[in-house]
Motif scaffolding. Structure first.
Motif, short mmCIF file in Angstrom:
data_model
loop_
_atom_site.label_atom_id
_atom_site.label_comp_id
_atom_site.label_asym_id
_atom_site.label_seq_id
_atom_site.Cartn_x
_atom_site.Cartn_y
_atom_site.Cartn_z
N UNK A 148 0.79 -1.21 0.11
CA UNK A 148 0.03 0.06 0.26
C UNK A 148 0.78 1.28 -0.18
N UNK A 149 1.94 1.39 0.64
CA UNK A 149 2.91 2.50 0.57
C UNK A 149 3.29 2.63 -0.83
N UNK A 150 3.56 1.67 -1.46
CA UNK A 150 4.00 1.51 -2.93
C UNK A 150 2.99 2.12 -3.77
N UNK A 151 1.75 1.63 -3.75
CA UNK A 151 0.83 1.84 -4.71
C UNK A 151 0.38 3.54 -4.27
N UNK A 152 0.58 3.84 -2.99
CA UNK A 152 0.32 5.47 -2.58
C UNK A 152 1.23 6.22 -3.40
N UNK A 153 2.71 5.76 -3.31
CA UNK A 153 3.73 6.48 -4.06
C UNK A 153 3.49 6.40 -5.48
N UNK A 154 3.16 5.43 -5.90
CA UNK A 154 2.81 5.34 -7.41
C UNK A 154 1.90 6.29 -8.04
N UNK A 155 0.89 6.39 -7.31
CA UNK A 155 -0.33 7.31 -7.42
C UNK A 155 0.19 8.78 -7.36
N UNK A 156 1.05 8.80 -6.46
CA UNK A 156 1.41 10.33 -6.34
C UNK A 156 2.23 10.89 -7.63
N UNK A 157 3.11 9.63 -7.98
CA UNK A 157 3.94 10.26 -9.20
C UNK A 157 3.01 10.12 -10.48
N UNK A 158 2.24 9.40 -10.55
CA UNK A 158 1.18 9.59 -11.66
C UNK A 158 0.34 10.71 -11.82
N UNK A 159 -0.10 11.25 -10.55
CA UNK A 159 -0.84 12.47 -10.40
C UNK A 159 0.23 13.63 -10.85
N UNK A 160 1.42 13.53 -11.08
CA UNK A 160 2.51 14.54 -11.43
C UNK A 160 2.62 14.07 -12.80
N UNK A 161 2.08 13.31 -13.62
CA UNK A 161 2.32 13.06 -14.93
C UNK A 161 3.63 12.29 -15.24
N UNK B 203 3.70 16.14 5.13
CA UNK B 203 4.75 16.59 4.43
C UNK B 203 5.43 15.73 3.68
N UNK B 204 4.97 14.50 3.84
CA UNK B 204 5.93 12.97 3.09
C UNK B 204 6.13 13.32 1.66
N UNK B 205 4.98 13.66 1.09
CA UNK B 205 5.01 13.56 -0.48
C UNK B 205 6.13 14.75 -0.80
N UNK B 206 5.79 15.97 -0.21
CA UNK B 206 6.75 17.02 -0.68
C UNK B 206 8.43 16.77 -0.22
N UNK B 207 8.45 16.14 0.87
CA UNK B 207 9.81 15.63 1.16
C UNK B 207 10.41 14.66 0.08
N UNK B 208 9.63 13.87 -0.43
CA UNK B 208 10.11 12.76 -1.48
C UNK B 208 10.36 13.56 -2.70
N UNK C 21 4.98 6.90 4.17
CA UNK C 21 4.27 6.89 2.90
C UNK C 21 2.84 6.16 3.12
N UNK C 22 1.86 6.90 3.29
CA UNK C 22 0.43 6.51 3.30
C UNK C 22 -0.23 7.22 2.34
N UNK C 23 -1.44 6.66 2.40
CA UNK C 23 -2.81 7.24 1.25
C UNK C 23 -3.09 8.70 1.51
N UNK C 24 -3.24 9.30 0.62
CA UNK C 24 -3.20 10.95 0.84
C UNK C 24 -4.70 11.27 1.34
N UNK C 25 -5.74 10.38 1.10
CA UNK C 25 -7.00 10.47 1.79
C UNK C 25 -6.97 10.46 3.10
N UNK C 26 -5.79 9.50 3.94
CA UNK C 26 -5.83 9.44 5.14
C UNK C 26 -4.93 10.65 5.40
N UNK C 27 -4.12 11.28 5.04
CA UNK C 27 -3.30 12.42 5.40
C UNK C 27 -4.27 13.63 5.57
N UNK C 28 -5.09 13.87 4.58
CA UNK C 28 -5.95 14.95 4.44
C UNK C 28 -7.28 14.71 5.23
N UNK C 29 -7.64 13.66 5.93
CA UNK C 29 -9.03 13.24 6.59
C UNK C 29 -8.92 14.08 7.90
N UNK C 30 -9.95 14.49 7.98
CA UNK C 30 -10.32 15.26 9.67
C UNK C 30 -11.36 14.41 10.43
#
Length: 366
Positions: A20-33, A349-354, A167-176
């Motif tokens: 799941x960290x691998x998929x979350x990271x892949x999704x992040x890069x894909x979102x950046x084209x 800040x994990x994806x920004x750090x990456x 490295x976890x899912x962005x919906x987790x990081x943004x959840x309130x």
């Protein structure tokens, strides 16, 4: 992010803690084209097959730590074969960068990358360096870690270590979600998690503890993850006790249950603990005793030390768990205090750090 990136390959496999960290990271890069592909083994593909947005290739490998001589020879053969297949894959695909996400499935891909002089980064989200990552560390461009308090790594490689967070899912990081969890006079809503493999012993031992809770007039509801073949037993057992419950099998997205619960009982895999602390759900952590290098216990000790969660060893479930649940039900402020501690931590800040570190590496290489 470096504009010259044509492709990134992420090597992962095994359990959800790697996948799941691998998929979350892949999704992040894909979102950046960025063109991104995951290489996994058959175990990992079970979790990835439902995701159609990321391309996945299967290259199976093996762990070398076998006691039987013939198993050892077979494992070495499998690893060599996996390295050759990885070499051919990388030769034809020529990515700019490899991410090894830990576990033996990432080992042959990273070794092939080294032979082809493709830079690779390894990621360690546990508090103790895994065996595959340990052997890859001397050849890695950088070692990304979730926590700086990492054990099992040689001092001479410490300057290569960069703390990026979990490295976890962005919906987790943004959840309130924390507004759902604070306890006043509300009942305990207990979420039971066994990780991607589920925890067989939880379905065997926890019902006995919950029977004690019923006899002690503790007001609670259960949301329990279990194996499919345990559904019938648990349904029958809880109905007979007149317990308010909901049974579910493994789901990659458990946000609904995070919203419903104000206490979790969980294994101590790094990904699950990271998700719980980021959504501010207090937890009782029960490490898997057979985890490699006892890394789950090390994870749990770290979280307990920082007052993010409780720790009970599996051997102490029968003697300690009921007492802890009883205490929490009487002193609701204990969980609120834990939530306040968890609020001091975030992986936002994990994806920004990456992105920052990847750009730095690729600017030097290309």
């Amino acid at each position: 992010m470096n504009n010259n990136i044509k492709k990134i390959v992420i090597a992962t496999g095994g359990t959800g803690g790697h996948i799941f960290p691998a998929y979350s990271l892949a999704k992040h890069f894909k979102d950046k084209n960025i063109n991104v592909e995951i290489i996994s083994d058959k175990r990992g593909y079970k979790y990835l097959k439902d995701y159609q947005d990321i391309k996945v290739s299967i290259i199976s490998s093996s762990t070398i730590f076998k006691k039987d001589f013939f198993q050892l020879i077979f494992s070495i053969t499998m690893i060599i074969y996996a390295i050759i297949r990885s070499f051919i894959f990388l030769l034809f695909n020529r990515p700019n960068l490899i991410f090894g996400m830990g576990g033996y499935s990432s080992f042959p891909v990273c070794i092939a990358a080294k032979i082809l002089r493709i830079p690779f980064i390894i990621y360690e989200n546990n508090l103790f360096m895994g065996k595959a990552n340990k052997y890859l560390t001397p050849f890695a461009e950088k070692v990304f870690v979730s926590y700086k308090d990492l054990g099992g790594i040689s001092q001479k490689y410490k300057e290569n270590v960069i703390e990026i967070g979990n490295i976890i899912r962005k919906e987790i990081l943004n959840a309130k979600l924390e507004q759902f969890h604070e306890l006043d006079d509300k009942k305990l809503k207990i979420l039971i998690l066994g990780g991607s493999q589920a925890a067989k012993i939880f379905a065997e031992e926890l019902p006995k503890i919950f029977k004690k809770c019923v006899n002690a007039n503790i007001d609670f509801k259960i949301y329990q993850q279990c194996l499919p073949d345990q559904n019938e037993f648990l349904n029958s057992y809880y109905k007979n006790l007149n317990i308010n419950f909901e049974i579910f099998n493994f789901k990659s997205n458990i946000m609904d249950y995070f919203q419903k619960a104000n206490l979790a009982i969980t294994r101590s895999g790094s990904s699950m603990l990271a998700e719980l602390i980021n959504v501010k759900v207090p937890f009782i952590s029960i490490p898997l005793p057979s985890s490699a290098d006892n890394h789950q216990l090390k994870n749990a000790i770290y979280y307990k030390k920082h007052n993010y969660g409780y720790l009970i060893k599996e051997e102490d479930i029968k003697t300690e768990l009921f007492g802890l649940i009883s205490r929490i039900s009487k002193e609701k402020s204990l969980l609120n205090q834990m939530i306040n501690k968890q609020r001091q931590y975030s992986d936002k800040s994990v994806y920004e750090n990456i992105d920052k570190e990847v750009t730095k590496i690729l600017n030097e290489k290309y």
